[in-house]
Design a protein around this motif. Structure first.
Motif, short mmCIF file in Angstrom:
data_model
loop_
_atom_site.label_atom_id
_atom_site.label_comp_id
_atom_site.label_asym_id
_atom_site.label_seq_id
_atom_site.Cartn_x
_atom_site.Cartn_y
_atom_site.Cartn_z
N VAL A 177 -21.89 -12.93 7.78
CA VAL A 177 -23.21 -13.08 8.38
C VAL A 177 -24.09 -13.96 7.49
O VAL A 177 -24.03 -13.90 6.28
CB VAL A 177 -23.87 -11.70 8.58
CG1 VAL A 177 -24.01 -10.95 7.27
CG2 VAL A 177 -25.22 -11.83 9.27
N GLU A 179 -27.41 -14.47 9.00
CA GLU A 179 -28.68 -13.90 9.44
C GLU A 179 -28.38 -12.75 10.40
O GLU A 179 -27.32 -12.69 11.01
CB GLU A 179 -29.56 -14.95 10.12
CG GLU A 179 -28.96 -15.54 11.38
CD GLU A 179 -29.86 -16.57 12.03
OE1 GLU A 179 -31.07 -16.55 11.72
OE2 GLU A 179 -29.37 -17.37 12.82
N VAL A 180 -29.33 -11.84 10.50
CA VAL A 180 -29.17 -10.68 11.37
C VAL A 180 -29.62 -11.05 12.78
O VAL A 180 -30.80 -11.24 13.03
CB VAL A 180 -29.96 -9.47 10.84
CG1 VAL A 180 -29.82 -8.28 11.80
CG2 VAL A 180 -29.47 -9.08 9.45
N THR A 181 -28.67 -11.14 13.69
CA THR A 181 -28.95 -11.45 15.08
C THR A 181 -29.07 -10.14 15.87
O THR A 181 -28.64 -9.08 15.40
CB THR A 181 -27.82 -12.30 15.68
OG1 THR A 181 -26.61 -11.52 15.66
CG2 THR A 181 -27.62 -13.57 14.88
N PRO A 182 -29.66 -10.19 17.08
CA PRO A 182 -29.73 -8.97 17.90
C PRO A 182 -28.36 -8.35 18.16
O PRO A 182 -28.22 -7.13 18.16
CB PRO A 182 -30.37 -9.48 19.19
CG PRO A 182 -31.21 -10.65 18.76
CD PRO A 182 -30.41 -11.30 17.67
N THR A 183 -27.34 -9.21 18.35
CA THR A 183 -25.99 -8.69 18.58
C THR A 183 -25.47 -7.93 17.37
O THR A 183 -24.90 -6.84 17.49
CB THR A 183 -25.02 -9.85 18.92
OG1 THR A 183 -25.49 -10.52 20.08
CG2 THR A 183 -23.62 -9.32 19.15
N ASN A 208 -30.61 -18.69 5.09
CA ASN A 208 -31.50 -19.30 6.08
C ASN A 208 -32.87 -19.51 5.46
O ASN A 208 -33.47 -18.60 4.91
CB ASN A 208 -31.60 -18.40 7.31
CG ASN A 208 -32.31 -19.08 8.47
OD1 ASN A 208 -33.28 -19.78 8.28
ND2 ASN A 208 -31.80 -18.86 9.67
#
Length: 306
Positions: A177, A179-183, A208
């Motif tokens: 990862v 970045e932390v995505t909604p998924t 990022n």
């Protein structure tokens, strides 16, 4: 003076050197490993100028902060940090492949972790590059708890390629990862609800450029620490713990302590609690650095990142 972000540095000789040492240890035994680890570590020390300077800066700040610690900020001490890192690579790979031997792991709060998981919900564990966080994968074999480790994509790919060559049957709980995505948040939320643990480091600023950081004191100088781990914990609505794993003469000591029951993000001051938690994490990191000052394997500029 500013320096490049840690993610823009190349780890020279990283994969080849570790693969060579790992091969020696498993094919020719620990004596061959000990004979080779010095030249391999010294070669990496000479080639990695950025790493040498970063460790030197850390040692200078450490000795200024704790002059009675008996640590000297010279090239010998800096090389010992590189040497310790090379030695930890053997344990790192063993932990990933087969799990670290339970009799070499001192985990005083094992019962506490059992209680956490018995409550029906997991949590977020915030670790660091102090010691050997990968050995904490032994938490899974020690407590029957699934551990999900969030790692930076570029380095995860290097490790995965290396481990695929050495052990094609190896299966790791590594989640790549940037970045932390909604998924990803949904996936981790379900994992926590199942009583699993999520491990993320708290001493690396986001890859990022839009990632949030804050400036707190570390070893007497302001340094940037990420807010991402605490934002993630707020999304998961779960307890947060700090996790440190330090090498000892007999193996490893694991330290796990609660940071908070849940991250609070109140209206009008949404980041106030995040800053408090980041500052407390930096304080704990410094505390454990005092226990193992030559085990902080941060080979990038830490106090002057862009």
């Amino acid at each position: 003076m500013t320096s490049l972000h840690w993610s823009r540095y190349r780890e020279q000789g990283f994969s080849l050197g570790i693969r060579f040492l790992f091969w020696l240890h498993h094919r020719l035994g620990p004596i061959a490993f000990k004979a080779a680890v010095y030249p391999v570590a010294f070669s990496y020390y000479l080639k990695n100028r950025a790493g040498r300077l970063a460790i030197q800066e850390y040692l200078q700040l450490y000795t200024a902060r704790y002059p009675d610690a008996g640590i000297q900020a010279n090239w010998r001490t800096g090389f010992n940090v590189f040497l310790n890192f090379a030695n930890s690579a053997r344990d790192k790979l063993e932990a990933w492949f087969s799990g670290f031997p339970a009799d070499r792991v001192n985990f005083p709060k094992r019962d506490f972790l059992h209680q956490v998981v018995a409550g029906g919900k997991g949590g977020v564990l915030i670790g660091s590059h102090l010691g050997n966080l990968e050995v904490c994968r032994a938490l899974g074999s020690l407590t029957d708890v699934r551990v999900n480790v969030l790692v930076h994509t570029k380095h995860a790919k290097k490790f995965n390629r290396m481990m695929q060559r050495l052990n094609p049957k190896s299966q790791l709980c590594l989640i790549q990862v940037t970045e932390v995505t909604p998924t990803l948040a949904m996936k981790l939320s379900l994992a926590v609800e199942r009583g699993e643990l999520v491990v993320i480091v708290g001493d690396r600023t986001p890859v990022n450029s839009h990632g949030r950081t804050c400036t707190v004191d570390f070893l007497g100088r302001p340094a940037n620490f990420p807010l991402g781990p605490y934002i993630l914990a707020a999304l998961l609505k779960c307890p947060v713990y700090t996790l440190f794993c330090l090498r000892s003469p007999t193996g490893y000591d694991i330290y796990m302590d609660k940071l908070c029951d849940q991250v609070e993000m109140k209206r009008g001051n949404r980041e106030g609690h995040l800053y408090i938690l980041a500052a407390e994490f930096a304080r704990r990191l410094e505390h454990y650095c005092r226990l193992a000052p030559l085990q902080w394997y941060n080979f990038y500029p830490f106090w002057n990142q862009k």
